[in-house]
Each structure stands twice: as C-alpha cells, then as structure tokens.
Design a protein around this motif. Structure first.
Motif, PDB file in Angstrom:
ATOM      1  N   LYS A 144      -9.531 -26.570  24.333  1.00 40.73           N
ATOM      2  CA  LYS A 144      -8.345 -25.720  24.425  1.00 40.73           C
ATOM      3  C   LYS A 144      -8.655 -24.343  23.858  1.00 40.73           C
ATOM      4  CE  LYS A 144      -5.773 -29.660  23.167  1.00 40.73           C
ATOM      5  NZ  LYS A 144      -6.075 -30.169  21.923  1.00 40.73           N
ATOM      6  N   VAL A 145      -8.615 -23.343  24.712  1.00 42.94           N
ATOM      7  CA  VAL A 145      -8.739 -21.957  24.286  1.00 42.94           C
ATOM      8  C   VAL A 145      -7.357 -21.329  24.222  1.00 42.94           C
ATOM      9  CG1 VAL A 145      -9.609 -19.682  24.958  1.00 42.94           C
ATOM     10  CG2 VAL A 145     -11.072 -21.683  25.171  1.00 42.94           C
ATOM     11  N   TYR A 146      -6.514 -21.699  25.175  1.00 46.55           N
ATOM     12  CA  TYR A 146      -5.171 -21.146  25.241  1.00 46.55           C
ATOM     13  C   TYR A 146      -4.201 -21.994  24.422  1.00 46.55           C
ATOM     14  CZ  TYR A 146      -7.041 -18.321  28.999  1.00 46.55           C
ATOM     15  OH  TYR A 146      -7.792 -17.452  29.723  1.00 46.55           O
ATOM     16  N   PRO A 147      -3.203 -21.359  23.812  1.00 47.70           N
ATOM     17  CA  PRO A 147      -2.252 -22.110  22.982  1.00 47.70           C
ATOM     18  C   PRO A 147      -1.292 -22.937  23.827  1.00 47.70           C
ATOM     19  CG  PRO A 147      -1.552 -19.831  23.161  1.00 47.70           C
ATOM     20  CD  PRO A 147      -2.900 -19.926  23.840  1.00 47.70           C
ATOM     21  N   SER A 173      -0.671 -22.385  30.355  1.00 46.97           N
ATOM     22  CA  SER A 173      -0.245 -22.182  28.972  1.00 46.97           C
ATOM     23  C   SER A 173       1.071 -21.409  28.929  1.00 46.97           C
ATOM     24  CB  SER A 173      -1.327 -21.418  28.207  1.00 46.97           C
ATOM     25  OG  SER A 173      -0.874 -21.059  26.923  1.00 46.97           O
ATOM     26  N   THR A 174       1.176 -20.361  29.691  1.00 48.19           N
ATOM     27  CA  THR A 174       2.409 -19.570  29.765  1.00 48.19           C
ATOM     28  C   THR A 174       3.567 -20.402  30.297  1.00 48.19           C
ATOM     29  OG1 THR A 174       1.093 -17.576  30.153  1.00 48.19           O
ATOM     30  CG2 THR A 174       3.427 -17.467  30.715  1.00 48.19           C
ATOM     31  N   GLU A 234      -5.669 -21.846  33.786  1.00 48.25           N
ATOM     32  CA  GLU A 234      -5.435 -22.361  32.445  1.00 48.25           C
ATOM     33  C   GLU A 234      -4.481 -21.443  31.674  1.00 48.25           C
ATOM     34  OE1 GLU A 234      -8.313 -21.994  33.943  1.00 48.25           O
ATOM     35  OE2 GLU A 234      -9.324 -23.947  33.925  1.00 48.25           O
ATOM     36  N   ARG A 235      -4.669 -20.136  31.813  1.00 43.73           N
ATOM     37  CA  ARG A 235      -3.793 -19.167  31.151  1.00 43.73           C
ATOM     38  C   ARG A 235      -2.374 -19.256  31.695  1.00 43.73           C
ATOM     39  NH1 ARG A 235      -2.457 -14.344  32.868  1.00 43.73           N
ATOM     40  NH2 ARG A 235      -4.227 -14.242  34.277  1.00 43.73           N
ATOM     41  N   LEU A 287      -8.247 -26.576  29.001  1.00 45.93           N
ATOM     42  CA  LEU A 287      -7.623 -25.263  28.793  1.00 45.93           C
ATOM     43  C   LEU A 287      -8.653 -24.306  28.191  1.00 45.93           C
ATOM     44  CD1 LEU A 287      -4.089 -26.205  27.434  1.00 45.93           C
ATOM     45  CD2 LEU A 287      -4.667 -25.306  29.676  1.00 45.93           C
ATOM     46  N   GLU A 288      -9.876 -24.363  28.696  1.00 40.96           N
ATOM     47  CA  GLU A 288     -10.951 -23.559  28.111  1.00 40.96           C
ATOM     48  C   GLU A 288     -11.248 -22.298  28.908  1.00 40.96           C
ATOM     49  OE1 GLU A 288     -14.707 -25.503  27.808  1.00 40.96           O
ATOM     50  OE2 GLU A 288     -14.600 -26.344  29.798  1.00 40.96           O
ATOM     51  N   GLY A 289     -10.263 -21.525  29.185  1.00 37.19           N
ATOM     52  CA  GLY A 289     -10.470 -20.246  29.836  1.00 37.19           C
ATOM     53  C   GLY A 289     -10.254 -20.315  31.337  1.00 37.19           C
TER      54      GLY A 289
END
Length: 87
Positions: free
Chosen positions: A55-58, A34-35, A30-31, A24-26
């Motif tokens: 992990k960049v995204y929560p 996350s959503t 990946e975004r 999840l690093e950008g």
C-alpha cells in the motif's frame, strides 16, 4: 445548514461494496481507488481485496482489507468465489 453525519446509519444497514485490485503500490487506478474509498466510506460498508499487501496510497481506517495473495486464484474460480465477503 446541511445534513450532518452525527446520526450515522448502522453498519448493518449499509450496502456492501467489495473492490478487487492487485495492490495499492502506485499507478493511476490505485490512486483513483484510494480517492474513491474516501468518498464512499460514509455511505457503504466497504471491503478491499488485495492480491499483494503493498500500500502506497492511503485508505480509510474503517475499510476492511483482505489480502488473499495470488495463490488463491490458482485453485480456480469456484474456490475464489467461496470467499465469505462475496457470498
């Protein structure tokens, strides 16, 4: 007057969903994942399988994250399919 989640369904009764992604690093996928995880967290028991622990995204705290590393894939698809969460 709407439906409230105070009477949440037991985790054992929820359908299971597993998502596989490199990390999840950008990036766009990946975004979106996350959503999607936040949108589905109340209706499914979700497992997230990552090849790399980045992990960049929560992600919601209720999501079970499994970091398997890319080495597992070198042992062939049968070994990969023996992961307990996909049986």
């Amino acid at each position: 007057m709407g439906f409230e989640r105070n009477d949440r369904i037991e985790m054992a009764e929820l359908k299971k969903v597993t998502f596989f992604i490199n990390s999840l690093e950008g990036g766009g996928a990946e975004r979106v994942l996350s959503t999607l995880l936040f949108a589905l967290q109340d209706d499914f028991q979700i497992h997230l399988v990552l090849l790399k622990d980045a992990k960049v995204y929560p992600i919601p705290s209720e999501i079970q994250v499994h970091v398997i590393g890319s080495r597992l894939l070198m042992f062939g698809p049968l070994k990969f399919l023996s992961i307990p969460i996909i049986q």
